[in-house]
Design a protein around this motif. Structure first.
Motif, short mmCIF file in Angstrom:
data_model
loop_
_atom_site.label_atom_id
_atom_site.label_comp_id
_atom_site.label_asym_id
_atom_site.label_seq_id
_atom_site.Cartn_x
_atom_site.Cartn_y
_atom_site.Cartn_z
N LYS A 45 -5.44 -3.50 21.66
CA LYS A 45 -6.38 -2.60 21.01
C LYS A 45 -7.78 -2.86 21.56
O LYS A 45 -8.53 -1.93 21.85
CB LYS A 45 -6.33 -2.88 19.51
CG LYS A 45 -7.06 -1.89 18.64
CD LYS A 45 -6.66 -2.13 17.19
CE LYS A 45 -7.70 -1.62 16.24
NZ LYS A 45 -7.53 -2.22 14.90
N MET A 46 -8.12 -4.13 21.70
CA MET A 46 -9.44 -4.48 22.19
C MET A 46 -9.66 -3.99 23.61
O MET A 46 -10.78 -3.82 24.06
CB MET A 46 -9.64 -6.00 22.15
CG MET A 46 -9.77 -6.56 20.77
SD MET A 46 -11.16 -5.82 19.87
CE MET A 46 -10.34 -4.87 18.62
N ARG A 47 -8.56 -3.78 24.32
CA ARG A 47 -8.69 -3.27 25.68
C ARG A 47 -8.58 -1.75 25.70
O ARG A 47 -8.49 -1.14 26.76
CB ARG A 47 -7.62 -3.89 26.57
CG ARG A 47 -8.13 -5.19 27.11
CD ARG A 47 -7.14 -6.00 27.84
NE ARG A 47 -7.83 -7.17 28.35
CZ ARG A 47 -8.31 -8.14 27.59
NH1 ARG A 47 -8.15 -8.09 26.29
NH2 ARG A 47 -8.96 -9.16 28.11
N ASP A 82 -8.95 -12.70 23.46
CA ASP A 82 -8.20 -11.47 23.39
C ASP A 82 -9.04 -10.26 23.78
O ASP A 82 -8.54 -9.13 23.74
CB ASP A 82 -7.64 -11.25 21.98
CG ASP A 82 -6.40 -12.08 21.74
OD1 ASP A 82 -5.84 -12.59 22.72
OD2 ASP A 82 -5.98 -12.22 20.57
N GLY A 83 -10.30 -10.48 24.10
CA GLY A 83 -11.09 -9.39 24.62
C GLY A 83 -11.93 -8.68 23.59
O GLY A 83 -12.43 -7.60 23.84
N ALA A 84 -12.11 -9.28 22.40
CA ALA A 84 -12.89 -8.61 21.37
C ALA A 84 -14.37 -8.90 21.58
O ALA A 84 -14.75 -10.01 21.92
CB ALA A 84 -12.46 -9.08 20.00
N ARG A 105 1.62 -12.72 21.09
CA ARG A 105 0.28 -12.17 21.27
C ARG A 105 -0.22 -12.44 22.69
O ARG A 105 -0.99 -11.66 23.25
CB ARG A 105 -0.66 -12.77 20.23
CG ARG A 105 -2.01 -12.12 20.21
CD ARG A 105 -2.86 -12.61 19.07
NE ARG A 105 -3.06 -14.04 19.15
CZ ARG A 105 -3.72 -14.74 18.24
NH1 ARG A 105 -4.20 -14.15 17.16
NH2 ARG A 105 -3.89 -16.03 18.39
N ARG A 139 -0.11 -9.03 26.53
CA ARG A 139 -1.25 -8.73 27.37
C ARG A 139 -0.89 -8.63 28.84
O ARG A 139 -1.62 -8.03 29.64
CB ARG A 139 -2.28 -9.85 27.22
CG ARG A 139 -3.13 -9.79 26.01
CD ARG A 139 -4.38 -9.02 26.35
NE ARG A 139 -4.99 -9.62 27.52
CZ ARG A 139 -5.70 -10.73 27.51
NH1 ARG A 139 -5.91 -11.34 26.38
NH2 ARG A 139 -6.21 -11.22 28.60
N PHE A 175 -3.46 -6.73 18.76
CA PHE A 175 -4.93 -6.86 18.78
C PHE A 175 -5.54 -6.91 20.18
O PHE A 175 -6.45 -6.14 20.49
CB PHE A 175 -5.33 -8.08 17.94
CG PHE A 175 -6.80 -8.23 17.77
CD1 PHE A 175 -7.52 -7.42 16.91
CD2 PHE A 175 -7.50 -9.21 18.48
CE1 PHE A 175 -8.88 -7.57 16.75
CE2 PHE A 175 -8.86 -9.35 18.34
CZ PHE A 175 -9.55 -8.53 17.47
N PRO A 176 -5.02 -7.78 21.05
CA PRO A 176 -5.64 -7.82 22.39
C PRO A 176 -5.51 -6.49 23.13
O PRO A 176 -6.41 -6.12 23.90
CB PRO A 176 -4.87 -8.92 23.12
CG PRO A 176 -3.76 -9.34 22.25
CD PRO A 176 -4.01 -8.83 20.88
#
Ligand code: ATP
Ligand code: ATP
Ligand code: MG
Ligand code: MG
Lengths: 363, 313, 296, 429, 363
Positions: free
Chosen positions: A103-105, B210-212, A148, A152, A100-101
């Motif tokens: 993907k968010m980046r 997490d950067g969302a 998780r 990163r 997830f982190p």
């Protein structure tokens, strides 16, 4: 891979009330693991959350890698955080959680998969990648949360009591793993716990907080050997240091009717005070024969014996002064039982002395 | 005692334990029985009678017309093009209203799930439509809001040149649905708000770290979390809305034609205006069968929803 | 006007000596304010019809029928007098009676049932639950004919007890479901502790369990009250002179010789008022109940 | 004890007579005067259930047909009375009338009386009777320079409507019912169909709803109301039109003669005193007014027939007319039931603009031969068969949909023809 | 005031499946505190609940004070239980909570009040009697639960992880208090925990369970010194005993390329086995100088150092065989850091030896 600096940082939840974190000054060197420890409500989580950008910083500043982050939103601070209940995303699989982190980046799918697999391997999670968190044990979830965070490769790791939901056995195992992992990755880490054992075993340096204020910031041995005040002395070490409020005598203090001499420099530091707080760690008592001369040893009666195998702890009350209780460390196997008399003597070299009022260390 | 121990375990089970279990079972089940029996009597017996009547030709206003015709009534139901139209209306009205209400409710819940001045007041304002007696609400819509000359809607729209629209006759189904949506949006909002507030904050914080951004958090975390509540809303809303009667009755009487009639209203008309007991019973049975088919799916959903919840609890 | 938790600059601790940075602000403050404004607008929009209804109820008929809606007018109570003099009294009494008694009956039946269903060993628990909820899925209208015929046969048409029984049957399934989920929230250890302490089952229920789930019971009752009070279908078909409830009164109020908006508004306001007030007062409980206890 | 415990707080000890009535102003007056009756008859308490027409009809029919017994007095019309009398559901009132001194049976308007009789015996007594006529705004006609003919025809009315129509959002030409319900839309439409020469059935019970006459009639009606009629036409019935006309938003209104009382009431109407009246417009028949009467009957199931009759007699005798006239006002007396009302000078004074027309309409209505060609049924604005409630309502729904523009007139009639044919078939055997 | 006997007692939740408690034999002497310890899912709670009457006994029997209680309902067994989350009645005040079992037994109000006050005094709860549990801290709630158990003066106390909801500091304090209280009241007690420190410190005797089966039932020192199998050896002691699977050599075993001689009796017991499992507690390593002769000491590289102040633990892997990790206890202050080499030697007197397959202790 960055230095973290708290610079007089404060957080006041309710305007007018006591700050939850009060002018905190703290520097985490690059690659260092710093533990924030303190009793419940001492502001550990708040300090961490200020660093994470989850709480505003009401005064002072926080710098990561030299950059003031006060106005930088969480997502741009390049940090990773592990929460007490892991805060895994329940609707996502382990792999999705870890990705997830990334993907968010905006990382592309292939690279994400690669990194997740790599982290999963490191943490022994490869077989669980398609499971939902619900179907995993506490220890496994903990590792997913770690995973998780590490995929990163952030500048800073933040962990808020990441082990407190594990059972005792698991906790001991995992804390060594985390320490080792952090050593290997060399990412600056701020680790919050209320468990002083964790603090002592994991931290390169430990910051002890109480009531939002920093009490002492030092390496574990220093903390143990030279606590700056009675609070730290009582907080660090298990069982806790015996802290006894004793009247001065000519050469030292009187304890259980016995004259305990104090080393010269302590005596000097104590000055003209009538009473001082004397701290004796359980292992700094010397067990004597109960036949010994009454004037030279302190007699006590055992309340509880805790035998841990490698050592034992005797909880006892003084024969002279039944309201004073002490804890004495004994060898792995002791013969004494509930109600038995014992005789002890403090090791004068290892005494800690504090001011009765302020609690400040004296020498 | 040792002999007991030698005996294989099931033996002991077969002996004393089941007897105790049975008595205990009944003791624990007994409190359930009054409710169960009551429900069976009140809800099941009428349905059995419905089936019985559906096989008869019986018009209340023609004495002596009662006779067994077997499946004639069903044949009539299926050849009645109006019935099909009304069935379609029912689906559109029910699902349409529920889905719109859920969507609007979600938006409102998101709006209300944040701190702002007077949040409690706004919530109170918002839930009011749900509490208004549906009959009163329908009257309110028909007169005060949608009246072509004196209605507020046309008044508000008149600057845009839309005055004089005869909402109820030109858009009968939409008008009824508007009233239903107005009443049920608050319900969905409450439900979803509760859902939002049950989302653990640490997950949201983790996502932020997490950067969302807000949208990602909503799509990736909040929406999956809300799914269970959305399903619950859809199922409950459907249960109640498929039975809508008062709103149709008060707003449009199903008209014009059958443009806004739904099955409850249509069956009511057959029964209490046409007094055709056989026909209306047959329609009732058909509706029950259709609903049961739909309900089986819905109930599956509901059960999954709830068992999931128990698992989590 | 949005209230944020940030501290105004002047309240900062004064001893931020060196770094003494710029005033702290919360991100997205403007957006927050705007979303708050939107929420207010939507809230008012949703409420407006109700507001207008109440407003209209204080108008004269002449003020009510104006092509340009009137906000300023001389308020009058004549519509309410009209409503009361046209005999809403017995209808209100019937509504209160049917609602209260059926709700009490529902609780009386549902509490033990839900308790039994929340305990472990009732076999086929989910079948029973399935049955309960499936009765809710069946359209009432399909049963109205036989209900009418049966009720007529036993001479119970236009009898308030008929409505009470039907309302009880109507609300019971939902009540059982809701209450069961509340019961499930009671930690099992409490029941075990009570049994070790020697409390019999009913005493455990009364002394330990019911106090814990009383908010749930309250929510359930409130929902039963709402649905019973607002019920129209049975009421309109099965009652006439004696047992009519408030929604039936409202319908009778639409005379065939002219719609009197103002008076209608007054009647509608009176009809809705009890439930609206109850709902307002207990909105938090309502949320809990509506979500079937899925929210703690 | 469930008996008598039907309602919470029922007073015991006295005989309670439950009256199911259609709520309209005259009935409201009766309710407001009823305490006088209770005062005169201490043993009798009255309880009114007043419902709007559609609800009342459904409720009363269901109750009487199933012997539900909730009501002691029901308000029914000349549609139901003969059928229900035949079914034995309601009580023969002749013996009661005979026993009641001063209750002048012969004073009832003959057409009304006959329409409430079965085999020559009255089974219900008229509370009021009505026909239909055209109301128009004299002032507007004057302004526009239009002269209303003594017997207008529908094409003329359509032309007037066009001339007086000011367009959307403003005053429209005419108000015509469009709300579904056989007692709503179907009543005026039926008179139009009749006078255009249409009929529901031919003598062999073949449905005739797609015949050219019916088509023309319905097309005319729908076009008129769609082009020059009131807004929300498909939702407006008597009450809505009363409001529209009373508020001056339409120039003409074709409806029941009983509307006169309402629109001439200055409290509720802004156009009182400016209204002209004309007989129901015609095309192919000499007259086209309907015949309708709201009457009171006693269900056979009632255990309180004597008490019920006492009240019915009180409410329908001559003194009642006097009472209303004196205590409430002469415009409010229930019209169309008794000839003596029209002979009353006080009534004549307030109602001379329309009263003669009402009497004339009632007397000329011809339920036996409503249209040009022969029919197998009785009734002007209805077909007196039990199925008509349903059939009429269903057909009215179709036409209403056509008025709303949802379907075409042809489609509406096609569907209606199907309904009518199905019903007709059960009479063919 | 009663002896508790588990006599081949079993509990099978799902017919056909493995029993959750498998033919348990256990005797708790009058007044004794016995701790049931074991990993999660080992059947500890189930055994306790069988004794409490909350689970049926599917085979065997359980006797309290000589009476077979298999068919006796909970309330007639005269036991008191403290649950993990205390199971306090939330709607009742502290006093009402404590009085409830007495009330259910029909005791009159005055006597109830007296007993409650007495227990409250003993536990320092006097000031809280009118509070609801919600308004109390974890430690206070725990004491209320204890109070509710002791007012009853039952024959047996049962406690299921009564401390696991407390924080580390609190747990250490409270466990001494409970042990002392039990000593004083001398009521037979069965105490369940998964924390071996609690087991060792509190139990007169400790029963170690695994997979529903009793592994060993002994006093804490015996458990520590002579674990009957590798499971108990690994479970008791923190950090856990190093269990190494080693090849036999002529005089002993080979570890990290070094010949470790075994005492004679062990050597004999090991017989002709090729490999044996050797257990060495962390404190049974002797730290040697790293300069020492390669043949006589075992060289290792430090991964993590945990400094507890009074002692330290070195987590290291062998230089010769990097996949083998060991834990070594060192003195309070050690100089070594991550990556430093160390040299160790096991104390041959303190070796434990087990069969590789069965895990049974050998001598
Ligand atoms: N959202 C909040 N609003 C107001 N006060 C808060 C809030 N969060 C924490 N506090 C207060 O701030 C102080 C510090 O809380 P914080 O959570 O940082 O403590 P902690 O050291 O993490 O304690 P614990 O070990 O219990 O987690 C406490 O006094 C707490 O009551
Ligand atoms: N109600 C139940 N139904 C079926 N199996 C159960 C039930 N309760 C426990 N078990 C199973 O029985 C075994 C023993 O469970 P038990 O709760 O006694 O373990 P425990 O030693 O108390 O563990 P923990 O330390 O996690 O509390 C486990 O495998 C568990 O899965
Ligand atoms: Mg915290
Ligand atoms: Mg357990």
């Amino acid at each position: 891979m960055a230095e973290v600096v708290f610079d007089q940082a404060s957080r006041i939840y309710t305007p007018g009330a006591k700050p939850a974190v009060d002018s905190l000054d703290l520097t985490v060197a690059d690659g260092e693991l710093v533990v924030l420890v303190g009793p419940s409500g001492s502001g550990k989580s708040t300090a961490l959350r200020m660093l994470a950008g989850l709480e505003p910083i009401d005064a002072g500043s926080v710098r990561i890698d030299g950059r003031d982050v006060v106005d930088v939103p969480s997502k741009d601070r390049d940090i990773a955080m592990v929460f007490q209940n892991y805060a895994l995303y329940p609707s996502k699989t382990v792999a999705e959680n870890m990705a997830f982190p990334l993907k968010m980046r905006g990382m592309d799918k292939e690279e994400r998969g690669r990194r997740v697999r790599q982290a999963a391997e490191m943490l022994g999670l490869t077989d669980f990648l398609d499971r939902k968190p619900k179907a995993m044990s506490g220890g496994q979830r903990q590792r997913v949360a770690m995973g998780r965070a590490i995929v990163r490769e952030p500048q800073v790791f933040l962990m808020d009591e990441p082990l407190s939901n594990l059972d005792a056995k698991m906790r001991v195992q995992t804390r060594a793993q985390i320490a080792e992992l952090q050593n290997r990755l060399a990412v600056s880490t701020v680790y919050v716990t209320h468990d002083q054992v964790e603090a002592m075993t994991m931290g390169d340096r430990v910051a002890v907080l109480a009531d939002g204020k920093l009490q002492q910031y030092a390496t574990p041995p220093e903390l143990y050997d030279r606590p700056t005040n009675a609070f730290v002395a009582g907080f660090i070490g298990s069982p806790a240091m015996n802290l006894l409020d004793l009247p001065r005598s000519s050469t030292g203090v009187t304890l259980g009717g016995v004259e305990v001499p104090l080393p010269r420099e302590i005596s000097d530091a104590a000055g003209s005070r009538d009473r001082i707080t004397v701290g004796i760690r359980p292992e700094d008592w010397v067990l004597e024969s109960t036949d010994a001369d009454a004037g030279s040893v302190i007699k006590a009666v055992v309340d509880v014996v805790e035998e841990l195998g490698s050592e034992s702890y005797l909880y006892a009350h003084l024969a002279e002064d039944t309201s004073t209780s002490i804890v004495v460390r004994g060898p792995g196997r002791v013969k004494v039982r509930f109600g038995d008399p014992i005789a002890v003597r403090p090791n004068p070299e290892a005494l800690h002395v504090f001011d009765v009022e302020t609690g400040q260390r004296l020498p | 005692m040792t002999t007991t121990l030698e005996r294989p375990a099931p033996d002991k089970q077969a002996g004393g334990a089941p007897m105790i279990d049975r008595a205990e079972g009944w003791r624990r089940r007994a409190p359930l029985l009054p409710a169960l029996i009551f429900t069976i009597i009140v809800t099941q017996i009428p349905f059995l009678l419905t089936i019985f009547y559906s096989l008869q030709s019986w018009n209340l206003v023609r004495p002596g017309s009662q006779s067994f015709v077997w499946f004639q009534n069903y044949a009539d139901v299926f050849t009645d093009s109006q019935f099909r139209q009304v069935a379609l209306n029912t689906v559109v009205m029910t699902l349409g209203s529920v889905l719109i209400a859920v969507a609007l409710g979600l938006v409102l819940a998101l709006l209300l799930n944040r701190q702002f001045f007077g949040r409690g007041v706004v919530r109170t304002l918002l839930i009011t439509p749900f509490l208004i007696t549906p009959v009163a609400a329908a009257l309110l819509w028909r007169t005060v809001l949608l009246d072509p000359t004196l209605g507020l809607v046309n008044f508000v729209l008149s600057p845009f040149g839309a005055s004089g629209t005869e909402w109820i006759s030109e858009f009968p189904l939409a008008s009824v649905m508007a009233a239903l949506v107005w009443q049920w949006t608050p319900f969905m909002m409450l439900l979803l708000l509760a859902g939002l507030q049950s989302q653990p904050t640490d997950q949201l914080e983790a996502a932020r770290v997490d950067g969302a951004n807000s949208w990602s958090i909503f799509r990736e975390l909040t929406l999956p979390h809300l799914r269970r509540f959305i399903e619950l809303g859809v199922v409950l809303g459907t249960i109640y809305l498929v039975n809508t009667f008062d709103t149709v009755y008060m707003m449009t009487q199903g008209g014009p034609g059958v443009a806004s009639a739904n099955l409850p209203f249509y069956i009511y008309q057959r029964a209490f205006l046409g007094f055709d007991i056989g026909q209306s019973a047959a329609m009732g049975v058909v509706v029950v069968i259709l609903t049961l088919i739909a309900a089986t799916f819905a109930l599956r959903l509901l059960f999954r929803t709830f068992s999931g919840e128990e698992e989590a609890a | 006007m949005a209230v944020t938790t940030s501290t105004p600059p002047d309240e900062r601790t004064p001893d931020t000596a060196e770094g003494a940075p710029e005033p702290r602000r919360r991100r997205g403050n403007a957006v927050d304010v705007w979303l708050g404004v939107i929420a207010w607008v939507v809230g008012i929009a949703f409420f407006f019809p109700v507001f207008w209804m109440v407003l209209t109820s204080f108008k004269t008929e002449a003020d009510a029928y104006t092509p340009t809606p009137k906000i300023i007018f001389e308020p009058t109570l004549e519509q309410y007098e009209g409503v009361f003099s046209s005999g809403i009294g017995p209808y209100l009494a019937n509504s209160v009676g049917a609602t209260v008694i059926s709700t009490l009956l529902v609780l009386l039946l549902a509490i033990p049932a839900a308790f039994a269903l929340s305990l472990r060993p009732v076999q086929k628990t989910s079948d029973v639950l399935f049955f309960f909820i499936s009765t809710k899925m069946l359209p009432v209208v399909a049963a109205i004919v036989p209900i009418y015929v049966v009720v007529n046969e036993i001479g119970a048409l236009d009898n308030i007890w008929t409505l009470i029984v039907l309302y009880t049957g109507m609300n019971l399934p939902i009540a059982v479901w809701m209450m069961r989920s509340f019961f499930l929230e009671v930690p099992g250890e409490l029941l075990e502790q009570a049994s070790i302490d020697g409390a019999p089952l009913w005493r455990t229920l009364r002394e330990i369990v019911l106090p814990i789930i009383s908010p749930g019971i309250f929510a359930t009752a409130l929902i039963c009250v709402i649905f019973a009070w607002n019920e129209f279908f049975f009421a309109v078909n099965l009652t006439a002179a004696n047992a009519g409830t408030v929604p039936v009164f409202l319908v009778g109020f639409i005379t065939s010789e002219g719609l009197y908006w103002a008076q209608l508004s007054a009647a509608a306001t009176l009809a809705a008022l009890p439930v609206v007030i109850a709902g307002w007062v207990a909105q938090n409980k309502l949320v809990q109940g509506l979500s079937f206890g899925a929210v703690k | 004890g469930c008996s008598g415990a039907g309602a919470l707080g029922t007073a015991e000890g006295v005989e309670t007579v439950t009256v199911a009535i259609v709520s309209n102003p005259q009935m409201e007056d009766a309710i407001s005067l009823s305490p006088q009756f209770e005062a005169e008859n201490p043993g009798i308490r009255l309880r009114f259930v007043s419902l709007s027409e559609n609800e009342a009809r459904a409720k009363i029919t269901a109750s009487v047909a199933t012997g539900g017994g909730e009501f002691d007095i029901v308000m029914i019309s000349n549609y139901e009375t003969p059928m229900w009398a035949q079914n034995g559901w309601i009580t023969d009132l002749e013996p009661y009338m005979a026993r009641t001194p001063g209750y002048d049976r012969a004073d009832f308007i003959p057409t009304v009386r006959d329409s409430l009789s079965y085999e020559g015996r009255m089974y219900s007594v008229p509370f009021y009777g009505e026909s239909s006529f055209l109301m128009y705004r004299k002032d507007l006609f004057e302004q526009a320079g239009i002269q209303m003919p003594a017997q207008p025809t529908w094409p003329q009315i359509a032309e007037f409507a066009a001339r007086l129509d000011q367009g959307e959002g403003q005053r429209r030409g005419i108000c015509l019912r469009g709300k579904p319900g056989w007692g709503e839309l179907m009543a005026p439409l039926d008179t139009v169909i009749n006078t255009f020469g249409g009929r529901w059935y031919d003598p062999q019970w073949q449905a005739q709803l797609t015949s050219p006459e019916v088509r023309r009639a319905v097309q005319f009606y729908v076009d008129l109301v769609r082009t020059h009629g009131q807004p929300g036409a498909s939702q407006s019935g008597f009450s809505e039109c009363a409001t529209q006309f009373g508020q001056g938003q339409v120039a003409m209104w074709y409806d029941a003669t009983s509307a006169a009382g309402t629109v001439e009431d200055p409290e509720e109407s802004t156009v009182a005193g400016r209204i002209g009246y004309a007989p129901a417009p015609v095309v192919a028949t000499p007259s086209s007014g309907w015949l309708y009467s709201w009457a009171l009957g006693i269900p056979q199931t009632s255990p309180r027939k004597d008490a019920a009759w006492r009240f019915m007699a009180w409410m329908t005798d001559r003194q009642y007319i006097q009472r209303v006239g004196q205590e409430i006002g002469w415009t409010s007396v229930p019209p169309g039931s008794r000839q003596s009302t029209y002979a009353n000078p006080e009534y004549q004074r307030v109602s001379n603009a329309y009263a003669p027309l009402i009497l004339q309409g009632l007397q000329r209505a011809n339920p036996q031969q409503p249209t040009v060609q022969p029919v197998p049924y009785e009734g002007v604005q209805f077909v007196r068969i039990p199925e008509f409630q349903d059939l009429g309502t269903r057909v009215s729904q179709q036409i209403s949909a056509a008025i709303a523009g949802q379907i075409s007139v042809d489609e509406a009639l096609e569907q209606s023809q199907n309904y009518a044919q199905t019903v007709g078939e059960s009479y063919q055997r």
